[in-house]
Every structure is written in structure tokens, then in C-alpha cells.
Design an enzyme around this catalytic site. Sequence first.
Site, PDB file in Angstrom:
ATOM      1  N   LYS A  22      48.990  32.501  29.037  1.00  0.00           N
ATOM      2  CA  LYS A  22      49.176  33.804  28.395  1.00  0.00           C
ATOM      3  C   LYS A  22      49.876  34.770  29.351  1.00  0.00           C
ATOM      4  CE  LYS A  22      45.682  36.915  28.470  1.00  0.00           C
ATOM      5  NZ  LYS A  22      46.083  38.240  28.991  1.00  0.00           N
ATOM      6  N   ASN A  23      49.398  34.809  30.597  1.00  0.00           N
ATOM      7  CA  ASN A  23      49.916  35.813  31.518  1.00  0.00           C
ATOM      8  C   ASN A  23      51.330  35.506  32.008  1.00  0.00           C
ATOM      9  OD1 ASN A  23      47.588  37.231  31.228  1.00  0.00           O
ATOM     10  ND2 ASN A  23      46.748  36.750  33.261  1.00  0.00           N
ATOM     11  N   ARG A  91      47.623  45.966  27.446  1.00  0.00           N
ATOM     12  CA  ARG A  91      48.178  46.607  28.615  1.00  0.00           C
ATOM     13  C   ARG A  91      49.532  46.023  29.026  1.00  0.00           C
ATOM     14  NH1 ARG A  91      46.942  49.254  33.319  1.00  0.00           N
ATOM     15  NH2 ARG A  91      47.911  48.270  35.116  1.00  0.00           N
ATOM     16  N   CYS A 115      42.101  45.503  28.061  1.00  0.00           N
ATOM     17  CA  CYS A 115      40.689  45.306  28.394  1.00  0.00           C
ATOM     18  C   CYS A 115      40.133  46.526  29.111  1.00  0.00           C
ATOM     19  CB  CYS A 115      40.534  44.112  29.329  1.00  0.00           C
ATOM     20  SG  CYS A 115      40.615  42.529  28.513  1.00  0.00           S
ATOM     21  N   ARG A 120      42.662  51.088  35.565  1.00  0.00           N
ATOM     22  CA  ARG A 120      43.926  50.352  35.480  1.00  0.00           C
ATOM     23  C   ARG A 120      45.133  51.266  35.302  1.00  0.00           C
ATOM     24  NH1 ARG A 120      43.027  44.742  32.285  1.00  0.00           N
ATOM     25  NH2 ARG A 120      44.737  44.099  33.609  1.00  0.00           N
ATOM     26  N   ASP A 304      40.187  36.767  37.220  1.00  0.00           N
ATOM     27  CA  ASP A 304      40.062  36.299  35.833  1.00  0.00           C
ATOM     28  C   ASP A 304      39.110  35.110  35.689  1.00  0.00           C
ATOM     29  OD1 ASP A 304      41.742  38.267  34.978  1.00  0.00           O
ATOM     30  OD2 ASP A 304      43.470  36.980  34.615  1.00  0.00           O
ATOM     31  N   ILE A 326      39.272  43.367  42.840  1.00  0.00           N
ATOM     32  CA  ILE A 326      40.503  43.746  42.127  1.00  0.00           C
ATOM     33  C   ILE A 326      40.257  44.877  41.126  1.00  0.00           C
ATOM     34  CG2 ILE A 326      42.473  42.904  40.757  1.00  0.00           C
ATOM     35  CD1 ILE A 326      42.290  41.406  43.375  1.00  0.00           C
ATOM     36  N   ARG A 396      42.207  36.903  22.151  1.00  0.00           N
ATOM     37  CA  ARG A 396      43.340  37.456  22.894  1.00  0.00           C
ATOM     38  C   ARG A 396      43.863  36.475  23.930  1.00  0.00           C
ATOM     39  NH1 ARG A 396      42.204  42.403  25.998  1.00  0.00           N
ATOM     40  NH2 ARG A 396      44.310  41.859  26.573  1.00  0.00           N
TER      41      ARG A 396
HETATM   42  C1  UD1 Z   1      47.321  40.881  35.607  1.00  0.00           C
HETATM   43  C2  UD1 Z   1      46.772  39.909  34.602  1.00  0.00           C
HETATM   44  C3  UD1 Z   1      45.261  40.020  34.518  1.00  0.00           C
HETATM   45  C4  UD1 Z   1      44.653  39.886  35.895  1.00  0.00           C
HETATM   46  C5  UD1 Z   1      45.309  40.805  36.904  1.00  0.00           C
HETATM   47  C6  UD1 Z   1      44.846  40.562  38.330  1.00  0.00           C
HETATM   48  C7  UD1 Z   1      48.594  39.777  33.025  1.00  0.00           C
HETATM   49  C8  UD1 Z   1      49.105  40.062  31.654  1.00  0.00           C
HETATM   50  N1  UD1 Z   1      47.364  40.200  33.316  1.00  0.00           N
HETATM   51  O1  UD1 Z   1      46.998  42.177  35.140  1.00  0.00           O
HETATM   52  O2  UD1 Z   1      44.781  39.003  33.648  1.00  0.00           O
HETATM   53  O3  UD1 Z   1      43.276  40.168  35.836  1.00  0.00           O
HETATM   54  O4  UD1 Z   1      46.730  40.634  36.877  1.00  0.00           O
HETATM   55  O5  UD1 Z   1      45.071  39.254  38.697  1.00  0.00           O
HETATM   56  O6  UD1 Z   1      49.256  39.134  33.823  1.00  0.00           O
HETATM   57  N2  UD1 Z   1      46.958  48.890  39.835  1.00  0.00           N
HETATM   58  C9  UD1 Z   1      47.207  50.195  40.185  1.00  0.00           C
HETATM   59  N3  UD1 Z   1      48.348  50.771  39.741  1.00  0.00           N
HETATM   60  C10 UD1 Z   1      49.254  50.099  38.976  1.00  0.00           C
HETATM   61  C11 UD1 Z   1      49.004  48.751  38.631  1.00  0.00           C
HETATM   62  C12 UD1 Z   1      47.839  48.175  39.089  1.00  0.00           C
HETATM   63  O7  UD1 Z   1      46.412  50.832  40.871  1.00  0.00           O
HETATM   64  O8  UD1 Z   1      50.269  50.676  38.600  1.00  0.00           O
HETATM   65  C13 UD1 Z   1      45.711  48.248  40.308  1.00  0.00           C
HETATM   66  C14 UD1 Z   1      44.815  47.799  39.166  1.00  0.00           C
HETATM   67  O9  UD1 Z   1      44.017  48.865  38.686  1.00  0.00           O
HETATM   68  C15 UD1 Z   1      44.025  46.718  39.831  1.00  0.00           C
HETATM   69  C16 UD1 Z   1      45.029  46.073  40.791  1.00  0.00           C
HETATM   70  O10 UD1 Z   1      46.075  47.037  40.949  1.00  0.00           O
HETATM   71  O11 UD1 Z   1      42.983  47.282  40.590  1.00  0.00           O
HETATM   72  C17 UD1 Z   1      45.644  44.786  40.319  1.00  0.00           C
HETATM   73  O12 UD1 Z   1      46.116  44.948  39.012  1.00  0.00           O
HETATM   74  P1  UD1 Z   1      47.398  44.174  38.478  1.00  0.00           P
HETATM   75  O13 UD1 Z   1      47.675  43.004  39.365  1.00  0.00           O
HETATM   76  O14 UD1 Z   1      48.482  45.145  38.241  1.00  0.00           O
HETATM   77  O15 UD1 Z   1      46.880  43.636  37.082  1.00  0.00           O
HETATM   78  P2  UD1 Z   1      47.717  43.449  35.771  1.00  0.00           P
HETATM   79  O16 UD1 Z   1      49.126  43.106  36.079  1.00  0.00           O
HETATM   80  O17 UD1 Z   1      47.447  44.561  34.830  1.00  0.00           O
END
Ligand code: UD1
Length: 425
Positions: A22-23, A91, A115, A120, A304, A326, A396
Amino acid sequence: MDRLRINGGVPLKGEITISGAKNAALPLLALGLMSDDAVVLKNVPRLADTLSMEGLIRHHGVEVMRGDNTVTLFGAASSFDAPYDLVRKMRASILVLGPLLARYGKARVSLPGGCAIGTRPVDLHIRAMQALGAIVELADGYIQARAPQGLTGGRVVFPMVSVGATENAIMAAVLAKGSSELVNVAREPEISDLADCLNAMGAKISGQGTDIILIEGVTSLGGTTHRVVADRIEAGTFAIAAAITGGSLTLKQARPRHLDALIDVLRLTGVDVNELGDDLAVTANGRTLATDIRTDPFPGFPTDLQAQFMAMMCVADGSSRISETIFENRFMHVPELVRMGADINVDGGVAFVRGRRHLTPAPVMATDLRASVSLVLAALATEGQSEVSRIYHLDRGYSNLEDKLGQCGARLERINYGLDDDEFR
Ligand code: UD1
């Protein structure tokens, strides 16, 4: 609303073929915005999230055709606005920001939902776009970004590792003028899958899979056919399903190289794990031993899989310490596991789990995607009948979950109550 009724206590045995990730599929679908030529994606799982992304890309004016697991994206975008109604469901919708900006010099994207696992924010995505020359404003719940003369290559240094922001930055930089250096990027296999697909479309990306990615901008991208990488989280979930039920599963096309952290930990708990090329055979040896984990960006233990592993530790021999680094609010499965008799205490980002020989069946409620599957695993390991409500979260991210588990001996059925679950609480 659907619920899953599970009669647990059966060791799972058999073979499961792992679906496409999915990701990985979500950013790959966004590539439909980056070329007028056909981008053909194979092995795209049919999930609420992938269908939602397909809907969003279609909304932007690109033709999206879905066969069974093949999605073909074709043609130019005609709308640059990703509205709240579409974005709030997921998201990952933020992943249209980089492609629209890079290709068309403008994008208006609602701040996303998804989620409920913490705040986030999307600041890293925005900062990356700005570092590549975009002008970004936040107004009325929308990110409004423009780059009238196109993006320009630059150096993007991420203060923390973000999978989504890395993907957005890659997609933006491939069509920027000049070269870009992305520093402290995510190393997840899904990033490499995206970069490989983009390179096949004519992009010039190197360093994917390391923490520095270099990109030489190109003026346009062509089409390609690409097979989505296997879902390491789905594979990891089924590996834990084998372990927690005292069973034995062979996971076909599980890509064990992407699961090193989990495999190491499973071996510490006494589970037999054998890598057979692209397949993975997981066999429990009686009750598992407790062990500590700490989530980290890839190649660390994936956040995850934290909830699923915690379910397993609830019935392990001994105590374990589970540190979530995370997401700050990713213990929403804890109260539900406690309803099943688990002994868990949370202190900030750390959960202390004292293993019990057995949990007790109970009605429980899914709160997010991975939390919900952890409740399914706990119920599968527990003799008696449990019901997991709000399983739309499961839909999802897990394709054919009931069929896949059912063919390995799990006794579970989906029940439609027709009423909102809250009326039963
Ligand atoms: C992706 C995955 C999700 C997984 C996560 C971490 C997808 C669609 N989803 O989510 O399943 O749990 O990686 O492996 O690929 N953060 C910030 N600012 C930002 C972006 C992120 O502070 O602009 C923080 C987040 O709150 C979190 C950390 O960075 O604490 C990591 O998040 P991120 O790797 O961005 O997760 P996603 O890409 O949303």
C-alpha cells in the site's frame, strides 16, 4: 458497519501470498500526474486507500483505469486543487503536492487527515517544496503553492526522517531545473521503489536506499510499466500471526530482505524463521519469549508493526518494553488489548507489557489501521469468540485479510450490523 467475529485459539498453518505494498502504491499512483504517457502499475492492492488515491488522481483530470491489480494512469491533469473531502480520508493525499508543483507549477492541497496517530504535521513537505523554489501559503485549511517559473534544484536537509516528505521532495526535484541533493532522507524500500519507477520514466535519481539522494532534473517524463514492491508490513503482520497462534506459515513473495529487523526480533523470541529466496517460512516453537523493541525509521523496527508485536508480547513468556519513537500517539490499541486481559502500562512513548499465558475474548474496537490488525491477531490467539468493530480501518490497508487468514485455518467472519458501532458501546 462491519465487524469481524473471530473464534480464536487455532494455530494458523499454510501459505499466504503477499500483496503489493500500500505504502509504495500510493506515491506511485501520484506519478500519474507527472507524465502524459501511460504509467502502468502492476500488483496494486485493491484497498480503501489505493482506491481513494485513484479517485484523487482522477479528480485531477488524469484517466485512471483499474483492472484486477493493474492500474493504468494516462493523460494530463486539468485540476490542481485537492479538496478537503478527498484528502481528509487519507494523509497520503499530500503526495500530489510535489507532482503538481513540479509539473504544472501550482497546487492547492487541503491539509490531510488519515489515521489518528498523533498530530502528524506536514511542515517537512512544505519546507522541501520551499527549498526547491516554491512559494507556499497556508490559508483556510489549504496549502497553496506555486512556482510560476518552475521549481529549481536545491539542497533539502530534513531535520528528521520522513517517508512522505522524502517522496514529495523526490517527485518535485525530478522535474526541477538543475540538480538537487536531499539529505537525511528516508531509506524505506517504498522510497527505492518510487525512485526506480521514476528512473524508468526518464528521471535521474541516485542514492535511493541511502540517506542522501541526488537528482539531476529533467524536462519531462515518459510512461513505463512497473510492478509494486511486496508489502513488508503485510508480510510482517502474517509472520506475527504465525508466531502468536503457535502456527506455521509460508509467506510467498514476502521479500525477507525488507524485514530484517522483525526477523531478528522474532528469532530472539524463539520463533523459527527461514528465508527461502523471496519467501519466508515462520514457525512457532511453543510460547514465545518476551523481548524488547524500539521503533525506528528503516532499517529499524517499523512503527507499522509495533501494535502487532505488542499483541504477541501480551501472551509471551516474560516482560517486554516497547518504545515507540516515530508517532507520539500510537498506543491506542493498548486499552483494547487490556480489555482482553493484557497487562500493559504506558509511560510516555514506552509500553511495559507483562506476558500472560492467555487473553480472554472480548468485544474490542479498532482505532487505526495497524491497531486494528493487532486486535485481530490477539483475537486469533485467544480461545473463544471476540468481535473487532470499526474494521473499516483494516480495509484501508489489508487486502483480502479474511480470505488469507481463513485459508490458513482461522475461524473468522465479517458481520454487518447495519448500525453505527457506537450504538453497541
Ligand atoms: C509513512 C507511512 C506510514 C508509516 C510512516 C512511518 C505511507 C503512506 N505511510 O507515513 O504507514 O507509519 O511512514 O514509517 O507511506 N513529520 C513531521 N512533519 C512532516 C512529516 C512528518 O513532523 O512534515 C513527523 C511525523 O509526525 C512522524 C515522523 O515525522 O513523527 C515520521 O512520519 P513520516 O515518515 O512522514 O510518516 P508518513 O510518511 O506520513
